[in-house]
Motif scaffolding. Structure first.
Motif, mmCIF file in Angstrom:
data_model
loop_
_atom_site.group_PDB
_atom_site.id
_atom_site.type_symbol
_atom_site.label_atom_id
_atom_site.label_comp_id
_atom_site.label_asym_id
_atom_site.label_seq_id
_atom_site.Cartn_x
_atom_site.Cartn_y
_atom_site.Cartn_z
ATOM 1 N N VAL A 238 0.855 -1.191 0.112
ATOM 2 C CA VAL A 238 -0.081 0.062 0.109
ATOM 3 C C VAL A 238 0.788 1.396 -0.120
ATOM 4 O O VAL A 238 0.620 2.110 -0.791
ATOM 5 N N GLN B 205 -7.140 2.595 3.376
ATOM 6 C CA GLN B 205 -6.708 3.639 2.698
ATOM 7 C C GLN B 205 -7.013 3.462 0.947
ATOM 8 O O GLN B 205 -7.341 4.361 0.590
ATOM 9 N N TYR B 206 -7.489 2.305 0.585
ATOM 10 C CA TYR B 206 -8.071 1.950 -0.582
ATOM 11 C C TYR B 206 -9.384 2.734 -0.730
ATOM 12 O O TYR B 206 -9.796 3.412 -1.807
ATOM 13 N N GLU B 207 -10.071 2.571 0.210
ATOM 14 C CA GLU B 207 -11.429 3.225 0.280
ATOM 15 C C GLU B 207 -11.462 4.522 0.106
ATOM 16 O O GLU B 207 -12.063 5.422 -0.538
ATOM 17 N N GLU C 9 -8.824 6.413 -0.774
ATOM 18 C CA GLU C 9 -8.137 6.974 -2.052
ATOM 19 C C GLU C 9 -9.151 7.041 -3.202
ATOM 20 O O GLU C 9 -9.307 7.855 -4.046
#
Length: 411
Positions: free
Chosen positions: A91, A198-200, A202
């Motif tokens: 990540v 973090q993905y959500e 981003e």
């Protein structure tokens, strides 16, 4: 004469785990800070999150030296950087770094794009709206009747709503942003949870920047995007990183200061009475609260890019170091009687907002928010008091940003 340089602390025992434990007085920093300032002001600790050994510095002059040094990097991706949350390597590798994790010249370009939007004059212009939001929530508190949880009724919603309006998103986003902000400063989160969060976020910020590029509004993010359309200095992902930095800086820190500051003032009734009698003392009292409470030692982590000597100790290139502003702000070499809360103190030399290139760009907003909230809270509810003993309050010992999970108050 130059002091003899050593490469290791004098103690032979294993470096203590970091963060160090706070004392029975939850508004005070770890008591070990005071001993270290006197006996071993540059020493090593072992990060609880990773087991890595890094340096800490504890004196006011040393913290300023580290934060002002061009030989110290804020880049989270450099080997040796003392990350304090379990951010998965895969990540981290793909993450567009926020402003706080960048070095010049990239940091300079992005900060220059943001600073004109956060000047003292612009933040003062927000005061009427901050007052309106604060009044609404205090009115709701009074209607409920005590005891209430000040964190949920006032400390969280006021800065959260102000932040959402600042970047031009609906207040319906408050819960989503808050959950993300809390996850990013949780020392106990798993790497999987961290990666998913973090993905959500981003994806959310990517969409937000794209939407504001297409349909700009009258908000900070839209104006930064519009200005960048003229200069072309930043790419789309750079703007996403700027939006994430605003989220980091503007969402959780103010709420924590409101909670802790309320406790500190209620625990010092004579000084609180002086502020109530003369609200012009409030700006000075707020600066003292910044110094006294120092809610985070974690935004001041660095990694050395060259060998550097601090007070006779050699920090080698590639080694991590944490400049403890919470310790610096209690250094009796710089502040008289530093463990006392003194609203009449000239506390402007405090390092609660950092120092150097990375000094907090949102400090002007926080100052206005606290001035409005504290002045209004204690004028409209002059009999406000804690509804539980301080020793029974639930403090955020597991978070990078110190604060309170709840604060029962009544009147």
């Amino acid at each position: 004469m130059t002091a003899e340089v050593t490469t290791a602390p004098s103690a032979v025992e294993a470096p203590p785990a970091f963060p160090l434990s706070r004392s029975k007085c939850p508004l005070s920093p770890p008591p070990e800070y005071a001993r270290l300032r006197e006996e071993q002001s540059v020493s090593k600790v072992t990060l609880r999150v990773s087991g890595k050994q890094v340096w800490i510095v504890t004196r006011h002059d040393q913290v300023r030296q580290v934060l002002g040094s061009p030989d110290m990097s804020s880049n989270w991706k450099l080997p040796g950087y003392p990350l304090q949350v379990p951010l998965p390597p895969e990540v981290l590798e793909t993450l567009e770094l926020p402003l706080v994790a960048m070095d010049p010249p990239d940091h300079t370009v992005r900060r220059r794009a943001l600073i004109p939007e956060l000047t003292a004059k612009r933040m003062q212009a927000l005061r009427p709206r901050i007052q309106e939001v604060t009044d609404q929530h205090i009115t709701a508190m009074l209607a409920k009747g005590g005891p209430v949880d000040l964190i949920q009724e006032l400390a969280v919603p006021v800065p959260s709503l102000v932040f959402c309006e600042l970047i031009g998103v609906s207040g319906e986003n408050v819960g989503f942003f808050r959950r993300y902000a809390e996850q990013m400063v949780n020392r106990d989160i798993t790497p999987e949870e961290m990666g998913a969060a973090q993905y959500e976020m981003e994806m959310h910020l990517q969409g937000l920047v794209a939407a504001k590029t297409e349909n700009p509004g009258d908000d900070v993010l839209s104006r930064v995007i519009a200005k960048n359309n003229e200069t072309g200095e930043l790419e789309h992902n750079d703007l996403v990183a700027l939006a994430r930095m605003l989220l980091f800086g503007g969402f959780d820190t103010t709420a924590n200061i409101i909670g802790l500051g309320t406790v500190a003032l209620l625990q010092n009734p004579e000084q609180l009475a002086q502020v109530k009698a003369d609200p012009s003392l409030m700006p000075k009292a707020i600066e003292e609260l910044f110094r006294y409470l120092s809610i985070s030692d974690s935004a001041t982590a660095r990694v050395a890019t060259k060998d550097i000597e601090i007070d006779g100790v050699l920090i080698r290139a590639g080694e991590g170091i944490i400049a403890l502003n919470g310790s610096a702000n209690r250094d009796d070499r710089f502040f008289d009687n530093p463990d006392a809360l003194d609203i009449h103190r000239e506390a402007k030399g405090h390092l609660a907002f950092g120092h150097g290139n990375h000094q907090c760009p949102g400090a002007n907003l926080v100052r206005v928010e606290l001035d409005v909230v504290f002045t209004t809270l204690f004028s409209r509810i002059p009999t406000l008091r804690l509804a539980a003993p301080v020793e029974e309050l639930e403090f955020k010992h597991d978070q990078l940003i110190y604060g309170l999970y709840s604060l029962p108050v009544t009147w």
